[in-house]
Motif scaffolding. Sequence first.
Motif, PDB file in Angstrom:
ATOM      1  N   THR A 194       0.943  -1.180   0.162  1.00 41.06           N
ATOM      2  CA  THR A 194      -0.067   0.099   0.084  1.00 41.06           C
ATOM      3  C   THR A 194       0.962   1.537   0.160  1.00 41.06           C
ATOM      4  O   THR A 194       0.609   2.315  -0.691  1.00 41.06           O
ATOM      5  CB  THR A 194      -1.089   0.043   1.452  1.00 41.06           C
TER       6      THR A 194
ATOM      7  N   ALA B   7       2.164   1.780  -3.086  1.00 40.51           N
ATOM      8  CA  ALA B   7       1.017   2.068  -4.155  1.00 40.51           C
ATOM      9  C   ALA B   7       0.931   3.745  -3.931  1.00 40.51           C
ATOM     10  O   ALA B   7       0.550   4.611  -5.032  1.00 40.51           O
ATOM     11  CB  ALA B   7      -0.085   1.492  -3.962  1.00 40.51           C
ATOM     12  N   LEU B   8       1.302   4.332  -2.877  1.00 40.14           N
ATOM     13  CA  LEU B   8       1.223   5.706  -2.499  1.00 40.14           C
ATOM     14  C   LEU B   8       1.979   6.424  -3.002  1.00 40.14           C
ATOM     15  O   LEU B   8       2.083   7.776  -2.968  1.00 40.14           O
ATOM     16  CB  LEU B   8       0.760   5.899  -1.129  1.00 40.14           C
TER      17      LEU B   8
ATOM     18  N   ALA C  55      -4.892   5.408  -3.099  1.00 41.62           N
ATOM     19  CA  ALA C  55      -4.109   4.820  -3.778  1.00 41.62           C
ATOM     20  C   ALA C  55      -5.005   4.499  -5.252  1.00 41.62           C
ATOM     21  O   ALA C  55      -5.727   3.775  -4.961  1.00 41.62           O
ATOM     22  CB  ALA C  55      -3.241   3.401  -3.421  1.00 41.62           C
TER      23      ALA C  55
ATOM     24  N   ASN D 181      -1.566   2.761  -9.854  1.00 36.25           N
ATOM     25  CA  ASN D 181      -0.486   2.769  -8.786  1.00 36.25           C
ATOM     26  C   ASN D 181      -0.263   1.132  -8.001  1.00 36.25           C
ATOM     27  O   ASN D 181       0.720   0.886  -7.650  1.00 36.25           O
ATOM     28  CB  ASN D 181      -0.323   3.726  -8.047  1.00 36.25           C
TER      29      ASN D 181
END
Length: 249
Positions: A74, A77-78, A186, A190
């Motif tokens: 995560t 993805a951010l 997110a 991504n």
Amino acid sequence: MKVLVTVKRVIDYNVKVRVKSDNSDVDLNNVKMAMNPFCEIAVEEAVRLKEAGIATEVVAVSLGSKVCQEQLRTALALGADRAILVESDEILESLTVAKLLQKVVDDEKPGLVIMGKQAIDTDNNQTGQMLGALTGFPQGAFASDVKVDGDKVQVIREVDGGLQTVSLTLPAIVTSDLRLNEPRYASLPNIMKAKKKPLDIKTPADLGVEVKSHTRLVKVSPPAERKAGIKVASVEALVDKLKNEAKVI
């Protein structure tokens, strides 16, 4: 400048926490887990520094079991560039976490470490300060604003009396408060890209840290049920209740 940001896996803040029937611990069966909200804020701040051209690389770090890879993905993805998981199935106390992070800091040599001020599961608010003591880095805890200028970082801290501004020489440690920023969501592209970003796995033994517990969990109990409120017919009756029953005035 490399920025190291820490991530912790906790029970999702929207989930009602249940205690096991034998009061031995919190029941985690079929419970939704998520990234600690304060860690989300820390990741967002690190990514913003990169987008502003101040940070050249953002490295996300988590400590815990294999499933913590979910929260690291995560973070990737951010906007984090790569991730490190220090894998351990043992319960890690704040001091042990700080010692493990110290080794990661020694290896990675970041210019700035950004952490959540506390985790919503244990609410200890200890690790950032302990890491500062172990590394010798200056620290700005409870940050509501962070500005990096050259080899200095200005941190506006939320304290009991209001706001305090401190200037730290890099490398430094910052712990994020709620008003530092608003984390982004997110996007699906991504999330897909995050699957291909590097995620290194290490163990406490790799870092030369012995995991040991100094405390013992005795019992976990749910909070007491709140009593139902009552209605009063007049201000005089309210004052009487507050004075003679609640004894708050």
